[in-house]
Every structure is written in C-alpha cells, then in structure tokens.
Motif scaffolding. Structure first.
Motif, PDB file in Angstrom:
ATOM      1  N   HIS A 225       0.825  -1.211   0.000  1.00  0.00           N
ATOM      2  CA  HIS A 225       0.000   0.000   0.000  1.00  0.00           C
ATOM      3  C   HIS A 225       0.852   1.251   0.000  1.00  0.00           C
ATOM      4  N   ASP A 226       1.953   1.227   0.744  1.00  0.00           N
ATOM      5  CA  ASP A 226       2.900   2.345   0.763  1.00  0.00           C
ATOM      6  C   ASP A 226       4.244   1.816   1.253  1.00  0.00           C
ATOM      7  N   ASP A 227       5.220   2.695   1.325  1.00  0.00           N
ATOM      8  CA  ASP A 227       6.548   2.237   1.753  1.00  0.00           C
ATOM      9  C   ASP A 227       6.554   1.744   3.191  1.00  0.00           C
ATOM     10  N   ASP A 228       5.738   2.354   4.039  1.00  0.00           N
ATOM     11  CA  ASP A 228       5.690   1.940   5.439  1.00  0.00           C
ATOM     12  C   ASP A 228       5.259   0.479   5.546  1.00  0.00           C
ATOM     13  N   VAL A 229       4.209   0.116   4.833  1.00  0.00           N
ATOM     14  CA  VAL A 229       3.747  -1.273   4.837  1.00  0.00           C
ATOM     15  C   VAL A 229       4.792  -2.179   4.191  1.00  0.00           C
ATOM     16  N   ALA A 230       5.429  -1.705   3.116  1.00  0.00           N
ATOM     17  CA  ALA A 230       6.445  -2.513   2.436  1.00  0.00           C
ATOM     18  C   ALA A 230       7.607  -2.849   3.367  1.00  0.00           C
ATOM     19  N   VAL A 250       9.254  -7.576  -3.354  1.00  0.00           N
ATOM     20  CA  VAL A 250       8.419  -6.583  -2.647  1.00  0.00           C
ATOM     21  C   VAL A 250       8.623  -5.233  -3.319  1.00  0.00           C
ATOM     22  N   ILE A 251       7.522  -4.532  -3.592  1.00  0.00           N
ATOM     23  CA  ILE A 251       7.593  -3.179  -4.137  1.00  0.00           C
ATOM     24  C   ILE A 251       6.738  -2.239  -3.288  1.00  0.00           C
ATOM     25  N   GLY A 252       7.315  -1.092  -2.942  1.00  0.00           N
ATOM     26  CA  GLY A 252       6.595  -0.103  -2.147  1.00  0.00           C
ATOM     27  C   GLY A 252       5.838   0.882  -3.018  1.00  0.00           C
ATOM     28  N   PHE A 253       5.447   1.984  -2.386  1.00  0.00           N
ATOM     29  CA  PHE A 253       4.639   2.984  -3.086  1.00  0.00           C
ATOM     30  C   PHE A 253       4.811   4.319  -2.375  1.00  0.00           C
ATOM     31  N   TYR A 258      13.000   6.353   3.872  1.00  0.00           N
ATOM     32  CA  TYR A 258      13.454   5.195   4.646  1.00  0.00           C
ATOM     33  C   TYR A 258      13.711   3.965   3.779  1.00  0.00           C
ATOM     34  N   GLY A 259      13.010   3.862   2.658  1.00  0.00           N
ATOM     35  CA  GLY A 259      13.143   2.678   1.828  1.00  0.00           C
ATOM     36  C   GLY A 259      14.555   2.452   1.320  1.00  0.00           C
ATOM     37  N   ALA A 260      15.252   3.543   0.994  1.00  0.00           N
ATOM     38  CA  ALA A 260      16.616   3.423   0.479  1.00  0.00           C
ATOM     39  C   ALA A 260      17.603   3.019   1.562  1.00  0.00           C
ATOM     40  N   LEU A 261      17.218   3.175   2.832  1.00  0.00           N
ATOM     41  CA  LEU A 261      18.129   2.874   3.942  1.00  0.00           C
ATOM     42  C   LEU A 261      18.026   1.438   4.413  1.00  0.00           C
ATOM     43  N   PHE A 262      16.987   0.733   3.964  1.00  0.00           N
ATOM     44  CA  PHE A 262      16.776  -0.642   4.400  1.00  0.00           C
ATOM     45  C   PHE A 262      17.702  -1.576   3.628  1.00  0.00           C
TER      46      PHE A 262
END
Length: 305
Positions: A225-230, A250-253, A258-262
């Motif tokens: 649904h969004d990056d947080d859920v991803a 897995v793909i975010g939205f 934060y996504g790039a730091l994971f």
C-alpha cells in the motif's frame, strides 16, 4: 551568524515619521484618505530602504475568504506525494498573493475562524480516481495509473501470482487501491491478487505473513500500500527466513526516504505531485491552467524486485 530581523510596519512608520495607520493606508491604497504626495513618497521610500514586506498570513487573516486556502491532510496520506503536492500548492498560491493553511485531520472550527476562500482535501481526488479531472478514471495520471505501474513492474520481472499488502487500520485509499490493483492485474492477463493485512507491531506482522504464506504459497511478489507497509513486509519476511527478492519480491509505493536505507533497499513507485499542487491552486483561484505538466510517476528500482 545572527538572524536578520524582519522590518515591521512600526519600523516603516518610525523611519518615515508617520503613524502605523498612515503607513497601512498608503500600502493598502485605502480610499478617502487625505495623505499628501510628499508623505506617500516618503513612506514608499522607507519601505524600499528597509526591505519591508507585508506579512502574508496577517494580511490573509484580515481579508478572510479572499486570501486563505485550507488543505486538509488525512491520517495515512503523509509521504512523498503529500510533501511534493504541498510544495507546489503553497508556491502557486503564494505567487498569486494567497496563503496556505495546512490542517492534519478535519478542519473543524478553523474554518469558522478564518473563513477561507477554498478548502481542499488531499485524499479526495485520489480516492475517486479522478485526479486532475482525468476522465479516464485516474488511468492517465491518477491513483489507478500509479497502481498499474506498480503491478506492471512486478509482471515485467516475471511475477504472475501477487498479493497487495494493506495496513491494519482503515487506510484512506485501501479499498480503491485494491480495486485498481485487481483491474491492473486483469488487464495484464494475471490472476486476481490476494490481499494481506500487515499489523504495525512486528510480531503481529510476522504472524500475519506466516499465516498468509501457508495458504498462498504460489505468491511470489507483494505490492505494498505504501513504503511503510512494504518495510513491515520486508522485516517480517526476514524474520521468517524468506529471501527477498529470491523467494518473494516486494515493491513499495510513494518513495519515502526510509526505503533506500533498508537492506535490501526497497524498490518503490515515486510520484512527483508538485505540478498537481500547482494545478489545484490555479483551479481554486479560477486561473488558466497554463502549461503546467505533471511529471509521470516512475519506478525507483533498487534491490527488492
């Protein structure tokens, strides 16, 4: 370095040797005032010398509905889209002498206090799928098109069996997201998507994913649904010992920072909405839309697909 103090109306009055009321009359070009040309020229010169700029918010509050636009942002809609939309909306309103007031959640009594020219809701156009009067139901530049981009990227990477991961609380766009995702999958000749709710607490999220994978073992990709859920999905899959993207992509939205730091770094969909904000401002002000063109949404490819 010391901050330079902003010149005030009082400063202009003192520099030109008149009252603040007289300065206000001159700056607002108030009719029926007997102010000599010499005094008017002296005040305007003081304004230039001091670099005085009228305080936009104060002016808007005095003028009420003519200069204030309120934007309501619902919970769960914070992200890159809302930030870039805000930048464009605020800049365009400022260019035309208006002030933006942002309210997280219902505006309530704020509206009675300031009598705004217009009230916008960030989520409303997206919920209907008619972003920017897209008569195609959002398939050109609305939520439908952006969800389709997310699903298509997974399909182009060889995935046919997919799931949509949703937050545990009622997401403002959850129902329509699922509908658009199913339509996008059908248009690509894919089987219907499964859906899985991912609670915020890590242990509960792991349990939800464990249960989901037990009954949906064919699923090889999750569109979130969004990056947080991803990121919650990534954390849960790691706890379950599931390789990403080897066993499950897995793909975010909406591309949060934060996504790039994971690790692995999250692949996601980025939506630059600054032009959307500018167009919304022009619409509420009754201005020509001009040549403002939204930047197409795009996939930010990293390591999870």
């Amino acid at each position: 370095m010391a901050e330079v103090r902003r010149a005030t109306l009082k400063d202009v009055a003192a520099a030109s040797g008149v009252s603040r009321a007289t300065v206000s009359f001159v700056l607002n070009d108030t009719p029926n005032q007997t102010i000599s040309e010499a005094t008017r020229a002296r005040i305007l010169q003081a304004v230039r010398d001091l670099g005085y700029k009228p305080h936009g918010i104060a002016k808007a509050l005095r003028e009420g509905a003519s200069r204030i636009v309120v934007l309501q942002i619902e919970s769960g809609l914070e992200g890159n889209y809302s930030r870039s939309y805000l930048r464009g909306l605020d800049a365009e309103l400022a260019d035309h002498g208006h002030v933006l007031v942002v309210r997280h959640g219902p505006a309530g009594q704020v509206l009675d206090a300031i009598n705004p020219r217009a009230v916008l809701s960030l989520g409303e156009p997206y919920r209907t799928g008619r972003e920017l009067d897209d008569t195609g139901g959002g398939w050109r530049d609305g939520l439908a098109a952006h969800v389709a981009l997310q699903i298509r990227h997974l399909a182009e990477n060889g995935h046919r069996s997919m799931a949509l991961a949703l937050p545990a609380t009622d997401a403002p766009l959850g129902e329509v997201r699922l509908r658009f995702a199913q339509e996008a999958a059908a248009s690509l000749g894919l089987p219907p998507l499964r859906s899985v709710v991912i609670p915020r607490q890590r242990e509960a999220g792991v349990a939800a994913l464990r249960e989901f994978r037990a009954v949906s073992s064919a699923v090889t990709a999750v569109a979130a649904h969004d990056d947080d859920v991803a990121l919650r999905v990534l954390a849960g899959l790691r706890d379950l010992g599931v390789s990403v993207p080897g066993e499950c992509a897995v793909i975010g939205f909406d591309d949060t920072e934060y996504g790039a730091l994971f690790a692995p770094a999250l692949t996601t969909v980025r939506i630059d909405a600054e032009a959307h904000g500018r167009l919304s401002a022009r619409r509420v002000l009754g201005l020509d839309l001009g040549d403002v063109t939204p930047v197409p949404a795009r996939v930010i490819s990293r390591q999870t697909v």
